[in-house]
Design a protein around this motif. Structure first.
Motif, PDB file in Angstrom:
ATOM      1  N   TRP A  15       0.840  -1.135  -0.204  1.00  0.00           N
ATOM      2  CA  TRP A  15       0.080  -0.039  -0.029  1.00  0.00           C
ATOM      3  C   TRP A  15       0.916   1.287  -0.133  1.00  0.00           C
ATOM      4  CZ3 TRP A  15      -4.384   0.817   4.108  1.00  0.00           C
ATOM      5  CH2 TRP A  15      -5.207   2.105   3.685  1.00  0.00           C
ATOM      6  N   ALA A  16       1.984   1.247   1.051  1.00  0.00           N
ATOM      7  CA  ALA A  16       2.810   2.498   0.759  1.00  0.00           C
ATOM      8  C   ALA A  16       3.568   2.633  -0.445  1.00  0.00           C
ATOM      9  CB  ALA A  16       3.750   2.286   2.202  1.00  0.00           C
ATOM     10  N   ARG A  17       3.942   1.837  -0.816  1.00  0.00           N
ATOM     11  CA  ARG A  17       5.100   1.766  -1.924  1.00  0.00           C
ATOM     12  C   ARG A  17       4.797   0.575  -3.075  1.00  0.00           C
ATOM     13  NH1 ARG A  17       7.769   0.649   2.502  1.00  0.00           N
ATOM     14  NH2 ARG A  17       8.969  -1.195   2.647  1.00  0.00           N
ATOM     15  N   PRO A  18       3.935   0.280  -3.808  1.00  0.00           N
ATOM     16  CA  PRO A  18       3.608  -0.562  -4.880  1.00  0.00           C
ATOM     17  C   PRO A  18       4.709  -0.664  -5.840  1.00  0.00           C
ATOM     18  CG  PRO A  18       2.057   1.010  -5.198  1.00  0.00           C
ATOM     19  CD  PRO A  18       2.694   1.305  -3.905  1.00  0.00           C
ATOM     20  N   GLY A  19       5.069  -2.145  -5.920  1.00  0.00           N
ATOM     21  CA  GLY A  19       6.194  -2.246  -7.073  1.00  0.00           C
ATOM     22  C   GLY A  19       5.674  -2.188  -8.270  1.00  0.00           C
ATOM     23  N   GLU A  20       6.633  -2.226  -9.365  1.00  0.00           N
ATOM     24  CA  GLU A  20       6.290  -2.392 -10.644  1.00  0.00           C
ATOM     25  C   GLU A  20       5.337  -3.214 -11.065  1.00  0.00           C
ATOM     26  OE1 GLU A  20       9.641  -1.698 -13.146  1.00  0.00           O
ATOM     27  OE2 GLU A  20      10.258   0.271 -12.251  1.00  0.00           O
ATOM     28  N   GLU A  21       5.330  -4.513 -10.602  1.00  0.00           N
ATOM     29  CA  GLU A  21       4.601  -5.731 -10.814  1.00  0.00           C
ATOM     30  C   GLU A  21       3.187  -5.640 -10.446  1.00  0.00           C
ATOM     31  OE1 GLU A  21       5.538  -7.689 -13.395  1.00  0.00           O
ATOM     32  OE2 GLU A  21       7.506  -6.333 -13.439  1.00  0.00           O
ATOM     33  N   VAL A  22       2.882  -4.789  -9.402  1.00  0.00           N
ATOM     34  CA  VAL A  22       1.734  -4.890  -8.759  1.00  0.00           C
ATOM     35  C   VAL A  22       0.649  -3.945  -9.462  1.00  0.00           C
ATOM     36  CG1 VAL A  22       0.381  -4.041  -6.553  1.00  0.00           C
ATOM     37  CG2 VAL A  22       2.713  -4.738  -6.408  1.00  0.00           C
ATOM     38  N   GLY A  23      -0.468  -4.834  -9.817  1.00  0.00           N
ATOM     39  CA  GLY A  23      -1.589  -4.091 -10.515  1.00  0.00           C
ATOM     40  C   GLY A  23      -2.370  -3.103  -9.492  1.00  0.00           C
ATOM     41  N   VAL A  24      -2.559  -1.749  -9.943  1.00  0.00           N
ATOM     42  CA  VAL A  24      -3.058  -0.962  -8.785  1.00  0.00           C
ATOM     43  C   VAL A  24      -4.220  -0.422  -9.655  1.00  0.00           C
ATOM     44  CG1 VAL A  24      -2.828   1.281  -7.708  1.00  0.00           C
ATOM     45  CG2 VAL A  24      -0.829  -0.327  -7.718  1.00  0.00           C
ATOM     46  N   SER A  25      -5.602  -0.270  -8.955  1.00  0.00           N
ATOM     47  CA  SER A  25      -6.547   0.055  -9.588  1.00  0.00           C
ATOM     48  C   SER A  25      -7.468   1.183  -8.429  1.00  0.00           C
ATOM     49  CB  SER A  25      -7.556  -0.677 -10.047  1.00  0.00           C
ATOM     50  OG  SER A  25      -8.256  -1.509  -9.156  1.00  0.00           O
ATOM     51  N   ALA A  26      -8.110   2.237  -8.812  1.00  0.00           N
ATOM     52  CA  ALA A  26      -8.667   2.968  -8.035  1.00  0.00           C
ATOM     53  C   ALA A  26      -9.771   3.428  -8.737  1.00  0.00           C
ATOM     54  CB  ALA A  26      -7.819   4.283  -7.529  1.00  0.00           C
ATOM     55  N   THR A  27     -10.903   3.807  -7.727  1.00  0.00           N
ATOM     56  CA  THR A  27     -12.169   4.486  -8.553  1.00  0.00           C
ATOM     57  C   THR A  27     -11.968   5.730  -8.664  1.00  0.00           C
ATOM     58  OG1 THR A  27     -12.889   4.929  -6.155  1.00  0.00           O
ATOM     59  CG2 THR A  27     -13.883   2.858  -7.290  1.00  0.00           C
TER      60      THR A  27
END
Length: 643
Positions: free
Chosen positions: A312-324
């Protein structure tokens, strides 16, 4: 046109004792939440002579510097003309943005120190690139040219009217607080530009959505050589000044890079997560996400919780991040609340809540590759909205974590109200799988599965729209809408269930269906129903409105008109007017138009010219004809047709 001077900034002692006092934390929360709007406001008020690239960087710099250093009073100026109370934090940072943007347009004077806003921004800086907003159409270009001809106060008056939707009295008060000597003259100047306020929301004026191009490459190479020589000389001087004694410190009072920060460390410590007791909601004055207990079989797995907090604090490049839409994705400001940690199908899932957002971390059972992090806004959620959270989706189904006060859960096909509900099992608040409509394709909607939840206060329907928090479904006239439960409400929603696909992934908080008119059809074809559906968002703006028309025997309604970001069909403006071209079984074409029950008359102009008393209009037409609709309400107010 005479230029308007900006008056000196009023002394702090001039603040009224009745003005609210804003803490730095409150101002920071408002600045972060409304950052895109504030930067757009600064960009529009800044003088165009700066050039688009410098305007972008200056707008960001002014907005970031709008955060006060300590507790500050702010005049009570409404955030928008909504009739609701103002957020003092937002009012303060907006005032500081407008004030510094106005100061940036002042000419430099001899024998006088320039203001900080009149100089190029120190931060942010971009080397080797020019950044500028995406180009709009001819209308946006023409509006930008007209605004550039205004003085800074005139531009500010126009933008506050259009972007902030403030009435003239509030614009006058805000400009006065920002130091404008003659706010009335600024308003008169703004009147000279046509009120094309919808264009202010165009990408042409969005300094947060940018394009990049290189600067002059040859000149940059020459400057680089000169900078290297100057840097070498500076390094020698810096080494001498940095020797023991009274030389310069590296960063003044700032902590050294990568210093341990207690607040940041606490936010990432799984041992400090807030875990609410199972029965806390029964005695709490609040019934929202803040009283949900921590559930799941992995709430004691500190390694999993530590990974979730770190990502949550520092997502890596391979983490899929989405937000409304409208949801910040930054790390938590302090230890968040744990709602769930457990195994869901083939993944380990952690659900966290920080008061503003729900965050879901998911990783495969056999490792961390392919981890995902999703965010959704939940600020202002009450018992009606804090009923369920999506745990996971698999094979066309979805599992929910329900609120502790939910006693029973069931799945239902919204398109078939007579089919009844299918009971779901609840295991520690987790439902058994229920069909999800998220993967349905447009035009192939044969069903729409929803979740029916029952607690001590009644029954509610919520639907999965591809986000973490399902949207609440209601029916009724705006201002008195109720949860969609019971045979009548289910019958109202059934023909329009598939239209929910048009608002997937939009940060929707609730969707209301309101049958505002029934219209007899010509040629003895029975009666048609007019229904308005309005999808409200968690962020407050961007609501989507659709007026739908259904003939007798029609399985689904047809969208006759739609709009976004308008008050129609909402609690603020419970009125609507829409029309459709319809062909009877006899082969005749008609314009059918309808308004709410308080519509006194309806008029069509353009390709079809006709009028009628009351809220219904039926006029003969030709295929392909176009008309403009106007209505008059019983109080004399004029409204236009939804489009």
């Amino acid at each position: 046109m005479q230029s308007q001077d900006v008056a000196p900034r009023p002394a702090p002692s001039s603040a009224s004792s009745a003005d609210p006092v804003v803490d730095v934390e409150q101002a920071e929360a408002a600045l972060v939440e409304h950052y895109p709007r504030l930067v757009r406001l600064a960009y529009l008020v800044l003088p165009p002579r700066l050039g688009r690239s410098r305007r972008v960087l200056t707008a960001h710099a002014l907005t970031q510097r709008a955060l006060p250093r300590n507790r500050t009073t702010t005049p009570v100026i409404p955030a928008q003309s909504t009739g609701r109370g103002v957020d003092p934090g937002y009012a303060l940072v907006r005032l500081r943005v407008v004030r510094t943007a106005l100061e940036a347009g002042l000419p430099l004077r001899r024998l006088a120190w320039p203001k900080r806003s009149q100089l190029p921004p120190l931060l942010p800086q971009v080397r080797g690139l020019k950044l500028f907003p995406r180009s709009g159409g001819a209308d946006e270009l023409a509006l930008d040219q007209r605004l550039s001809a205004l003085s800074a106060p005139g531009r500010a008056a126009y933008v506050l009217r259009g972007l902030e939707k403030l009435p003239d009295d509030d614009v006058r008060q805000l400009l006065g607080a920002a130091g404008v000597a003659d706010a009335d003259a600024a308003l008169r100047e703004a009147d000279e530009v046509a009120g094309q306020y919808a264009l202010l929301g165009s990408p042409e004026f969005d300094p947060c959505s940018l394009q990049a191009r290189p600067t002059d490459l040859m000149r940059r190479r020459q400057h680089t050589k000169a900078a290297l020589a100057a840097g070498a000389a500076l390094a020698v001087c810096g080494a001498l000044l940095g020797l023991p004694g009274e030389g310069w410190g590296p960063d003044g009072a700032a902590a050294p890079p990568y210093a341990q920060n207690p607040a940041a460390e606490a936010a990432l410590d799984p041992g400090r997560l807030t875990k609410v007791a199972a029965a806390a909601w029964e005695t709490s004055a609040r019934t929202d996400f803040s009283v949900w207990p921590a559930r799941g079989d992995l709430t004691g797995d500190e390694e999993l919780l530590r990974r979730a907090l770190a990502v949550w604090a520092r997502p890596g490049e391979e983490v899929g991040v989405s937000a409304t839409p409208g949801t910040p994705t930054g790390g938590p400001s302090g230890p968040p609340q744990l709602l769930y940690a457990g195994t869901v199908d083939s993944a380990r899932v952690v659900i966290l809540h920080d008061g503003l957002r729900i965050a879901r971390y998911a990783e495969p059972k056999d490792g961390t590759a392919g981890a995902a992090l999703d965010f959704a806004r939940t600020d202002g959620a009450g018992r009606a909205e804090a009923n369920a959270v999506v745990l996971g989706r698999a094979d066309g189904n979805v599992r929910y974590l329900t609120a502790p006060w939910v006693t029973t859960a069931a799945g239902r096909d919204l398109t078939d109200p007579d089919a009844g509900a299918r009971d779901l099992t609840l295991t520690d608040g987790v439902t058994s799988p229920v069909g999800s409509p998220v993967q349905q394709q447009s035009g192939a909607c044969a069903s729409w599965h929803v979740l029916e939840l029952t607690d001590g206060s009644g029954t509610r329907l919520v639907t999965d729209l591809g986000e973490l928090v399902p949207a609440r479904l209601t029916t009724g006239r705006p201002g008195s809408a109720k949860d969609a439960s019971g045979a009548e409400a289910l019958g109202t929603w059934a023909p329009y269930a598939c239209s929910l696909g048009a608002v997937r992934g939009q940060g929707v908080r609730s969707v209301n269906a309101w049958q505002f008119a029934t219209q007899p059809l010509p040629d003895s074809s029975g009666s048609a129903a007019w229904v308005c559906t309005r999808a409200e968002t968690w962020r407050g703006d961007g609501a989507r409105v659709m007026a739908q028309f259904r003939t007798p025997g029609g399985a689904q309604g047809a969208v006759a008109a739609k709009a976004q970001g308008v008050p129609a069909c909402g609690e603020r403006d419970p009125h609507v007017l829409a029309g459709v071209l319809w062909k009877s079984e006899g082969g005749h074409w008609y314009l059918l138009a309808a308004g709410g029950r308080d519509t006194k008359s309806v008029e069509a102009t353009g390709g079809i010219s006709d009028s009628a008393d009351g809220n219904l209009l039926t006029a003969k037409a030709e295929q392909g004809a176009q008309a403009e609709l106007k209505g008059t309400l019983e109080n004399g107010r004029k409204i236009g047709g939804l489009r």
